[in-house]
Design a protein around this motif. Structure first.
Motif, short mmCIF file in Angstrom:
data_model
loop_
_atom_site.label_atom_id
_atom_site.label_comp_id
_atom_site.label_asym_id
_atom_site.label_seq_id
_atom_site.Cartn_x
_atom_site.Cartn_y
_atom_site.Cartn_z
N GLU A 1 -4.35 6.80 -2.06
CA GLU A 1 -3.61 5.32 -1.78
C GLU A 1 -3.74 4.50 -3.10
OE1 GLU A 1 -4.28 3.49 2.17
OE2 GLU A 1 -4.25 1.55 0.98
N ARG B 1 0.81 -1.24 -0.05
CA ARG B 1 0.05 0.11 0.08
C ARG B 1 0.96 1.21 -0.12
NH1 ARG B 1 -2.96 -1.37 5.13
NH2 ARG B 1 -3.92 1.11 4.86
N GLU C 1 -2.22 0.65 -4.63
CA GLU C 1 -1.69 -0.68 -4.32
C GLU C 1 -1.18 -1.49 -5.37
OE1 GLU C 1 -4.98 -1.74 -1.09
OE2 GLU C 1 -5.52 -2.56 -2.91
#
Ligand code: ATP
Length: 134
Positions: free
Chosen positions: A58, A51, A60
């Motif tokens: 955010e 992350r 990933e």
């Protein structure tokens, strides 16, 4: 907010390279959050989703295990394989998951191929998790 450069590389390509605010990875002993100016260290990573926090967002990246290195200039994740969620082929991961499940059901836990099939299943599930959360 302070930043540090994060690079995620595989033997095949550079998957990610940007200035970030924080990185959260999964090591063999659990989750680790790394902020800029973290003390240098190296640790192995498990099959997991990295992350990345940057400018209030955010992102990933799915990785199939590897190593994390923190040094004063940057954070480097050297992964066996890594994909951004948008790069993940869901049909391929679903097929890999079903193939590994069928194989695991057929062979016993004592088989020398059991761990390999288990890791293949983990990689497929990890990719599906990352792709579906996007
Ligand atoms: P498969 O059985 O589908 O090949 P795998 O887990 O054995 O999956 P890896 O050996 O981890 O595959 O990866 C081989 C290459 O294929 C790497 O470059 C990896 O990024 C890519 N890859 C594997 N699965 C996917 C997927 N579902 N979507 C996109 N790229 C993938």
């Amino acid at each position: 907010m302070s930043t540090i450069r994060l690079e995620i590389v595989t033997p095949e390509r550079i998957v990610y390279g940007e200035e970030v605010n924080m990185v959260i990875v999964k090591g063999e002993l659990g989750e680790i959050g790394i902020l800029p100016k973290h003390a240098p260290f190296v640790t192995p990573l498990v099959i997991s989703v990295v992350r990345i926090k940057k400018d209030g967002t955010e992102q990933e990246v799915a990785i199939s295990g590897g190593f994390l290195e923190v040094n004063p200039e940057k954070i480097v994740i050297l992964a066996e394989s890594a994909e951004l969620p948008a790069e993940i082929d869901i049909d391929r991961a679903t097929a890999a998951k079903e193939r590994a499940e069928r194989y695991l059901a057929k062979i016993g836990a004592e088989s020398i191929d059991f761990r390999r099939a288990e890791l293949s299943l983990q990689r497929a599930i990890n990719r599906l998790k990352a792709a579906i959360r996007k």
